[in-house]
Motif scaffolding. Sequence first.
Motif, PDB file in Angstrom:
ATOM      1  N   PHE A 197       0.821  -1.210   0.000  1.00 35.85           N
ATOM      2  CA  PHE A 197       0.000   0.000   0.000  1.00 35.85           C
ATOM      3  C   PHE A 197       0.858   1.266   0.000  1.00 35.85           C
ATOM      4  CE2 PHE A 197      -3.374  -2.861   0.577  1.00 35.85           C
ATOM      5  CZ  PHE A 197      -4.576  -2.181   0.400  1.00 35.85           C
ATOM      6  N   LEU A 198       2.000   1.238   0.670  1.00 33.22           N
ATOM      7  CA  LEU A 198       2.907   2.382   0.625  1.00 33.22           C
ATOM      8  C   LEU A 198       3.342   2.664  -0.812  1.00 33.22           C
ATOM      9  CD1 LEU A 198       5.150   1.754   3.762  1.00 33.22           C
ATOM     10  CD2 LEU A 198       3.860   3.841   3.303  1.00 33.22           C
ATOM     11  N   ASN A 199       3.702   1.602  -1.516  1.00 38.16           N
ATOM     12  CA  ASN A 199       4.131   1.769  -2.906  1.00 38.16           C
ATOM     13  C   ASN A 199       2.999   2.260  -3.798  1.00 38.16           C
ATOM     14  OD1 ASN A 199       6.985   1.086  -3.329  1.00 38.16           O
ATOM     15  ND2 ASN A 199       6.434  -0.864  -2.410  1.00 38.16           N
ATOM     16  N   MET A 200       1.800   1.778  -3.564  1.00 35.09           N
ATOM     17  CA  MET A 200       0.662   2.222  -4.370  1.00 35.09           C
ATOM     18  C   MET A 200       0.293   3.668  -4.060  1.00 35.09           C
ATOM     19  SD  MET A 200      -2.004  -0.955  -4.827  1.00 35.09           S
ATOM     20  CE  MET A 200      -2.423  -1.119  -3.104  1.00 35.09           C
ATOM     21  N   PHE A 201       0.235   4.016  -2.779  1.00 34.10           N
ATOM     22  CA  PHE A 201      -0.219   5.342  -2.378  1.00 34.10           C
ATOM     23  C   PHE A 201       0.827   6.424  -2.650  1.00 34.10           C
ATOM     24  CE2 PHE A 201      -3.356   3.765   1.131  1.00 34.10           C
ATOM     25  CZ  PHE A 201      -4.162   3.219   0.146  1.00 34.10           C
ATOM     26  N   TYR A 202       2.098   6.092  -2.423  1.00 29.59           N
ATOM     27  CA  TYR A 202       3.135   7.124  -2.464  1.00 29.59           C
ATOM     28  C   TYR A 202       4.207   6.899  -3.536  1.00 29.59           C
ATOM     29  CZ  TYR A 202       1.097   7.838   2.169  1.00 29.59           C
ATOM     30  OH  TYR A 202       0.226   8.041   3.203  1.00 29.59           O
ATOM     31  N   GLY A 203       4.324   5.684  -4.052  1.00 25.62           N
ATOM     32  CA  GLY A 203       5.386   5.386  -4.998  1.00 25.62           C
ATOM     33  C   GLY A 203       4.928   5.111  -6.414  1.00 25.62           C
ATOM     34  N   GLY A 204       3.635   4.921  -6.604  1.00 24.85           N
ATOM     35  CA  GLY A 204       3.128   4.654  -7.951  1.00 24.85           C
ATOM     36  C   GLY A 204       3.584   3.324  -8.514  1.00 24.85           C
ATOM     37  N   LYS A 205       3.788   2.329  -7.645  1.00 25.72           N
ATOM     38  CA  LYS A 205       4.217   1.004  -8.089  1.00 25.72           C
ATOM     39  C   LYS A 205       3.395  -0.075  -7.390  1.00 25.72           C
ATOM     40  CE  LYS A 205       9.101   1.983  -9.053  1.00 25.72           C
ATOM     41  NZ  LYS A 205      10.510   1.604  -8.709  1.00 25.72           N
ATOM     42  N   LEU A 206       3.225  -1.189  -8.085  1.00 27.55           N
ATOM     43  CA  LEU A 206       2.549  -2.337  -7.507  1.00 27.55           C
ATOM     44  C   LEU A 206       3.633  -3.335  -7.123  1.00 27.55           C
ATOM     45  CD1 LEU A 206      -0.345  -3.311  -6.949  1.00 27.55           C
ATOM     46  CD2 LEU A 206      -0.274  -4.529  -9.118  1.00 27.55           C
ATOM     47  N   LYS A 207       4.198  -3.171  -5.914  1.00 25.64           N
ATOM     48  CA  LYS A 207       5.291  -4.026  -5.467  1.00 25.64           C
ATOM     49  C   LYS A 207       5.321  -4.059  -3.947  1.00 25.64           C
ATOM     50  CE  LYS A 207       9.492  -2.388  -5.335  1.00 25.64           C
ATOM     51  NZ  LYS A 207      10.819  -1.817  -5.676  1.00 25.64           N
ATOM     52  N   THR A 208       5.978  -5.081  -3.430  1.00 28.45           N
ATOM     53  CA  THR A 208       6.108  -5.205  -1.982  1.00 28.45           C
ATOM     54  C   THR A 208       7.425  -5.890  -1.663  1.00 28.45           C
ATOM     55  OG1 THR A 208       5.030  -5.963   0.048  1.00 28.45           O
ATOM     56  CG2 THR A 208       4.872  -7.415  -1.872  1.00 28.45           C
ATOM     57  N   MET A 209       7.595  -6.344  -0.424  1.00 32.13           N
ATOM     58  CA  MET A 209       8.774  -7.106  -0.035  1.00 32.13           C
ATOM     59  C   MET A 209       8.558  -8.556  -0.447  1.00 32.13           C
ATOM     60  SD  MET A 209       9.158  -5.815   3.883  1.00 32.13           S
ATOM     61  CE  MET A 209       9.473  -4.114   4.356  1.00 32.13           C
ATOM     62  N   PRO A 210       9.375  -9.124  -1.300  1.00 31.81           N
ATOM     63  CA  PRO A 210       9.182 -10.519  -1.674  1.00 31.81           C
ATOM     64  C   PRO A 210       9.663 -11.463  -0.568  1.00 31.81           C
ATOM     65  CG  PRO A 210      11.143  -9.667  -2.729  1.00 31.81           C
ATOM     66  CD  PRO A 210      10.521  -8.506  -2.003  1.00 31.81           C
ATOM     67  N   PRO A 211       9.073 -12.642  -0.460  1.00 30.88           N
ATOM     68  CA  PRO A 211       9.546 -13.610   0.537  1.00 30.88           C
ATOM     69  C   PRO A 211      11.015 -13.990   0.337  1.00 30.88           C
ATOM     70  CG  PRO A 211       7.381 -14.219  -0.268  1.00 30.88           C
ATOM     71  CD  PRO A 211       7.863 -13.111  -1.153  1.00 30.88           C
ATOM     72  N   VAL A 212      11.463 -14.005  -0.916  1.00 24.89           N
ATOM     73  CA  VAL A 212      12.870 -14.260  -1.241  1.00 24.89           C
ATOM     74  C   VAL A 212      13.345 -13.171  -2.182  1.00 24.89           C
ATOM     75  CG1 VAL A 212      14.522 -15.847  -2.317  1.00 24.89           C
ATOM     76  CG2 VAL A 212      12.616 -16.766  -0.973  1.00 24.89           C
ATOM     77  N   LEU A 213      14.517 -12.588  -1.883  1.00 26.22           N
ATOM     78  CA  LEU A 213      15.069 -11.519  -2.699  1.00 26.22           C
ATOM     79  C   LEU A 213      16.545 -11.772  -2.957  1.00 26.22           C
ATOM     80  CD1 LEU A 213      14.816  -8.631  -3.962  1.00 26.22           C
ATOM     81  CD2 LEU A 213      15.546  -7.756  -1.736  1.00 26.22           C
ATOM     82  N   HIS A 214      16.921 -11.767  -4.224  1.00 30.11           N
ATOM     83  CA  HIS A 214      18.323 -11.916  -4.600  1.00 30.11           C
ATOM     84  C   HIS A 214      18.894 -10.528  -4.868  1.00 30.11           C
ATOM     85  CE1 HIS A 214      17.705 -16.234  -4.934  1.00 30.11           C
ATOM     86  NE2 HIS A 214      16.625 -15.983  -5.663  1.00 30.11           N
ATOM     87  N   SER A 215      20.001 -10.196  -4.230  1.00 35.44           N
ATOM     88  CA  SER A 215      20.592  -8.872  -4.407  1.00 35.44           C
ATOM     89  C   SER A 215      21.052  -8.692  -5.850  1.00 35.44           C
ATOM     90  CB  SER A 215      21.772  -8.677  -3.447  1.00 35.44           C
ATOM     91  OG  SER A 215      22.805  -9.601  -3.716  1.00 35.44           O
ATOM     92  N   ASP A 216      21.104  -7.439  -6.281  1.00 33.69           N
ATOM     93  CA  ASP A 216      21.443  -7.137  -7.674  1.00 33.69           C
ATOM     94  C   ASP A 216      22.810  -7.667  -8.080  1.00 33.69           C
ATOM     95  OD1 ASP A 216      19.024  -5.872  -7.962  1.00 33.69           O
ATOM     96  OD2 ASP A 216      19.811  -3.866  -7.554  1.00 33.69           O
ATOM     97  N   ASP A 217      23.757  -7.684  -7.143  1.00 30.12           N
ATOM     98  CA  ASP A 217      25.103  -8.155  -7.483  1.00 30.12           C
ATOM     99  C   ASP A 217      25.244  -9.671  -7.379  1.00 30.12           C
ATOM    100  OD1 ASP A 217      25.147  -8.620  -4.764  1.00 30.12           O
ATOM    101  OD2 ASP A 217      26.595  -7.039  -4.305  1.00 30.12           O
ATOM    102  N   GLY A 218      24.172 -10.340  -6.965  1.00 34.27           N
ATOM    103  CA  GLY A 218      24.195 -11.799  -6.895  1.00 34.27           C
ATOM    104  C   GLY A 218      24.910 -12.378  -5.686  1.00 34.27           C
ATOM    105  N   ARG A 219      25.386 -11.515  -4.789  1.00 32.92           N
ATOM    106  CA  ARG A 219      26.146 -12.016  -3.647  1.00 32.92           C
ATOM    107  C   ARG A 219      25.261 -12.546  -2.535  1.00 32.92           C
ATOM    108  NH1 ARG A 219      30.303  -8.436  -0.757  1.00 32.92           N
ATOM    109  NH2 ARG A 219      28.516  -7.031  -0.629  1.00 32.92           N
ATOM    110  N   ASN A 220      24.092 -11.968  -2.368  1.00 28.58           N
ATOM    111  CA  ASN A 220      23.274 -12.271  -1.203  1.00 28.58           C
ATOM    112  C   ASN A 220      21.844 -12.679  -1.572  1.00 28.58           C
ATOM    113  OD1 ASN A 220      25.032  -9.548  -0.388  1.00 28.58           O
ATOM    114  ND2 ASN A 220      25.212 -11.221   1.064  1.00 28.58           N
ATOM    115  N   THR A 221      21.292 -13.537  -0.736  1.00 29.68           N
ATOM    116  CA  THR A 221      19.887 -13.916  -0.854  1.00 29.68           C
ATOM    117  C   THR A 221      19.198 -13.621   0.470  1.00 29.68           C
ATOM    118  OG1 THR A 221      20.346 -15.672  -2.458  1.00 29.68           O
ATOM    119  CG2 THR A 221      18.253 -15.790  -1.271  1.00 29.68           C
ATOM    120  N   VAL A 222      18.164 -12.792   0.413  1.00 26.46           N
ATOM    121  CA  VAL A 222      17.396 -12.424   1.599  1.00 26.46           C
ATOM    122  C   VAL A 222      16.128 -13.277   1.654  1.00 26.46           C
ATOM    123  CG1 VAL A 222      16.068 -10.576   2.712  1.00 26.46           C
ATOM    124  CG2 VAL A 222      18.270 -10.064   1.624  1.00 26.46           C
TER     125      VAL A 222
END
Length: 305
Positions: free
Chosen positions: A169-194
């Motif tokens: 909802f923060l992204n929709m209301f204030y950021g203009g994006k349909l996105k959230t925190m994913p259950p699994v996230l791979h960092s852009d450099d490929g070093r880390n997995t959250v």
Amino acid sequence: MPEAKIDNRETGSRSEHERRQKQELNKLQKRLRRDAGQAISDFSMIEAGDKVMCCLSGGKDSYAMLDILLNLQKSAPVPFELIAVNLDQKQPGFPEDVLPDYLASMGVEYHIIEKDTYSIVKEKVPEGKTTCGLCSRLRRGILYNFAAEQGVTKIALGHHRDDLLETLFLNMFYGGKLKTMPPVLHSDDGRNTVIRPMAYSREKDIARYAILREFPIIPCNLCGSQENLQRQVIKDMFQQWDKQHPGRLETMFRALCNVEPSHLADPNLYDFREGKRLGGKRQAVQTAMPAEPEQDFGRLDVLNL
């Protein structure tokens, strides 16, 4: 004699209260174990041989996450290693002994990283402005680097179901994006997995569990006490909905897990001309209206690391 009867009644009342609390604790632990186990399974969060770094802030969510993962580790179908890490940001008055004492009592390997990010945030962010963005970026960089140095394969954060919905909802209301925190996230450099093992867990269950387990909660005096944060506005709205419309939050979360790209309006997710789903990272799109400055709430507050 009458006094003895009163004492017996008081003792019996205390015993009954303790019995009910123990029963409630067991019920909550089973529910949180089930939710975390399901999330881990659904999103392949933990695999055999993983070294999982549990990031602790001293808040209820990270305490609960570590507690549940330690519990699951005992009966997990695959072996994995757990370490606990806290970033001491040198906030004035921070009780430095609380987390080390607690973690030592739990018998888990732990590391305390000392970095004075507090001074940086106070210097860079004007008085009265939200500190969450800069604070989380600094914290993320430090933790990512430490994880790589320690051979960590998964970085576990304590965000729960309500955090994911609030970020949407923060992204929709204030950021203009349909996105959230994913259950699994791979960092852009490929070093880390959250990973977020508590992604299926309700905040109110975690809050009650923390009380019953008597976790030594450490308040955040840098950002957690700021008033009128946009996230708090969303949180208050959710609490009202949960009271007035039971089940609404559960339905909303199911929607996050049941997306139909062809029924949205993003040409980078769905080719409407050819009728095909598209994959890959989002590409720039020319729009008729000038783009407003972006606010990215995808990883906004790691208040509940």
